[in-house]
Design an enzyme around this catalytic site. Structure first.
Site, mmCIF file in Angstrom:
data_model
loop_
_atom_site.group_PDB
_atom_site.id
_atom_site.type_symbol
_atom_site.label_atom_id
_atom_site.label_comp_id
_atom_site.label_asym_id
_atom_site.label_seq_id
_atom_site.Cartn_x
_atom_site.Cartn_y
_atom_site.Cartn_z
ATOM 1 N N HIS A 8 19.393 -1.165 -1.872
ATOM 2 C CA HIS A 8 19.085 -2.491 -1.359
ATOM 3 C C HIS A 8 18.020 -3.161 -2.213
ATOM 4 O O HIS A 8 18.113 -4.348 -2.526
ATOM 5 C CB HIS A 8 18.601 -2.387 0.083
ATOM 6 C CG HIS A 8 17.496 -1.381 0.297
ATOM 7 N ND1 HIS A 8 17.564 -0.082 -0.146
ATOM 8 C CD2 HIS A 8 16.288 -1.494 0.912
ATOM 9 C CE1 HIS A 8 16.463 0.563 0.183
ATOM 10 N NE2 HIS A 8 15.670 -0.261 0.824
ATOM 11 N N PHE A 66 11.748 8.130 -1.048
ATOM 12 C CA PHE A 66 10.724 8.135 0.001
ATOM 13 C C PHE A 66 11.327 7.547 1.262
ATOM 14 O O PHE A 66 12.488 7.129 1.285
ATOM 15 C CB PHE A 66 9.486 7.338 -0.440
ATOM 16 C CG PHE A 66 9.765 5.876 -0.699
ATOM 17 C CD1 PHE A 66 9.510 4.924 0.278
ATOM 18 C CD2 PHE A 66 10.303 5.452 -1.905
ATOM 19 C CE1 PHE A 66 9.775 3.585 0.056
ATOM 20 C CE2 PHE A 66 10.570 4.106 -2.141
ATOM 21 C CZ PHE A 66 10.306 3.179 -1.160
ATOM 22 N N ASP A 111 15.169 7.774 2.670
ATOM 23 C CA ASP A 111 16.148 8.025 1.611
ATOM 24 C C ASP A 111 16.952 9.297 1.811
ATOM 25 O O ASP A 111 18.162 9.335 1.562
ATOM 26 C CB ASP A 111 15.452 8.084 0.246
ATOM 27 C CG ASP A 111 15.071 6.713 -0.279
ATOM 28 O OD1 ASP A 111 15.497 5.708 0.323
ATOM 29 O OD2 ASP A 111 14.341 6.632 -1.294
ATOM 30 N N LYS A 140 6.959 2.511 -2.930
ATOM 31 C CA LYS A 140 7.402 1.153 -3.264
ATOM 32 C C LYS A 140 6.776 0.680 -4.566
ATOM 33 O O LYS A 140 7.418 0.018 -5.387
ATOM 34 C CB LYS A 140 7.024 0.185 -2.145
ATOM 35 C CG LYS A 140 7.963 0.175 -0.960
ATOM 36 C CD LYS A 140 7.625 -0.985 -0.041
ATOM 37 C CE LYS A 140 8.519 -1.028 1.172
ATOM 38 N NZ LYS A 140 8.227 -2.197 2.027
ATOM 39 N N ASP A 181 9.847 -6.633 2.141
ATOM 40 C CA ASP A 181 9.891 -5.988 3.445
ATOM 41 C C ASP A 181 11.275 -5.388 3.549
ATOM 42 O O ASP A 181 12.275 -6.070 3.288
ATOM 43 C CB ASP A 181 9.640 -6.968 4.583
ATOM 44 C CG ASP A 181 9.369 -6.230 5.893
ATOM 45 O OD1 ASP A 181 8.457 -5.393 5.908
ATOM 46 O OD2 ASP A 181 10.064 -6.498 6.880
ATOM 47 N N HIS A 188 0.832 -1.196 0.000
ATOM 48 C CA HIS A 188 0.000 0.000 0.000
ATOM 49 C C HIS A 188 0.870 1.250 0.000
ATOM 50 O O HIS A 188 0.368 2.362 0.137
ATOM 51 C CB HIS A 188 -0.921 0.005 1.227
ATOM 52 C CG HIS A 188 -1.946 -1.088 1.208
ATOM 53 N ND1 HIS A 188 -3.157 -0.973 0.576
ATOM 54 C CD2 HIS A 188 -1.929 -2.349 1.720
ATOM 55 C CE1 HIS A 188 -3.851 -2.093 0.712
ATOM 56 N NE2 HIS A 188 -3.118 -2.944 1.402
#
Length: 336
Positions: free
Chosen positions: A170, A144, A147, A12, A65, A8
């Site tokens: 990552h 976001f 960062d 991402k 995750d 959500h």
């Protein structure tokens, strides 16, 4: 190919779509229930989210995750990165907790665990990390989450373009590994180093992936690439493999078939436990490396010979069905 993205988080989602599109995957979102993240690791939470989305939609589902781990905070916020403080206060909370902490003690890393769950229960997983430090202040408007306070080489992720961030981040590292594993699962990738089908491999959940296994491994490079240039003084292509075949045959084991070929083998499949004279047991190879070897018949016996070699040693073992009652026949340093 259509995958549902189990997130959500709009930031991402944009990254997922940008990273999945080159794989030929249509990344879609649906109004799905947000799964409760009860895992104790990044990988565990990624699986929980992907599995829940797959059950709810009937489509392959991808989730990740990810989080920030700060050395000075003993790895916090870690898996609680999204719940570390009130929305809009997370970066400020980290900066406040590190007030007065010198640059040398502000080390941190990001972790991203990616998981894809298929309707048949199969899963493809990968993990990526990137290392840096916490900046003294928030800088940059891109990205976001954390960062704009995560710094590498004097630049925060908030100051990078999306393409620059993908190359360093990552999530970029995780998706590069994920792409290799997914292609292997779908039968679209290069042959695996160990020669096994990843989709049917019983050890796939613990395998670090071909990319990791290849690193600094002359055996893997020689076996997969047909001569990597590091086989000297044996000469390419596959000079190391040819030399090993000669060395195995020179052992002169009478009831063992002539060695004509060697295959790349994943260590976890050949790492048998051998009995020592005092009753102890030992293993002679590491689990996650690649070796060259083969399995040959032992004359008219129902037992077999297993051949294994790395850059430095040769071994011939004798064993029964499924590696039962293994015994070492020969183990010696190679004659280079």
């Amino acid at each position: 190919m259509k995958f549902v993205i189990a997130t959500h988080n709009k930031g991402k989602l944009v990254e997922f779509q940008r990273l999945l599109e080159p794989m030929g995957i249509e990344a879609v979102t649906m109004d799905i229930t947000e799964a409760e993240e009860t895992g104790t690791t990044f990988a565990g939470n990624a699986y929980i989210k992907a599995a829940a989305a797959c059950r709810e939609t009937g489509l392959p589902a991808v989730a990740d995750d990810s989080g920030l781990c700060v050395d000075f905070l003993d790895g916090a916020p870690g898996i609680y990165s999204a719940r570390f403080a009130q929305p809009g206060q997370r970066r400020l909370t980290v900066l406040k907790k590190l007030e007065g902490v010198p640059a040398g003690q502000r080390g941190a890393h990001f972790v991203s665990a990616v998981c894809c769950v298929f309707p048949n229960g199969d899963r493809v997983e990968a993990e990526g990390k990137c290392f840096g430090r916490i900046a003294l202040e928030s800088r940059g408007e891109n990205g976001f989450g954390y960062d704009s306070i995560f710094e590498q080489d004097g630049v925060t992720f908030g100051e990078l373009t999306p393409e620059e961030k993908d190359a360093r981040s990552h999530r970029g590292h995780a998706f590069a590994a994920f792409e290799r594993k997914l292609k292997a699962y779908l039968g679209q990738g290069e042959p695996t180093i160990c020669g096994l089908d990843c989709a049917r491999c019983p050890g796939r959940s613990g395998c670090p992936g071909c990319g990791e296994l290849e690193k600094n491994c002359v055996i893997a490079q020689c076996a997969q690439k047909g001569g990597c240039g590091k086989c000297q003084p044996f000469g390419a292509p596959c000079g190391l493999k040819a030399q090993l075949i000669r060395e195995f045959n020179a052992l002169g084991i009478e009831d063992m078939e002539e060695v004509t070929d060697l295959n790349a083998l994943l260590g976890s499949y050949i790492n048998l436990e051998y009995a020592l004279p005092g009753g102890q047991k030992t293993k002679l190879w590491e689990d996650n490396r690649v070796y060259l070897g083969n399995q040959l018949c032992k004359g008219d016996s129902d037992r077999c010979y297993g051949l294994t070699a790395d850059e430095n040693y040769l071994m011939v073992a004798e064993y029964g069905e499924n590696g039962a009652d293994p015994e070492i026949v020969a183990f010696q340093r190679r004659r280079k």
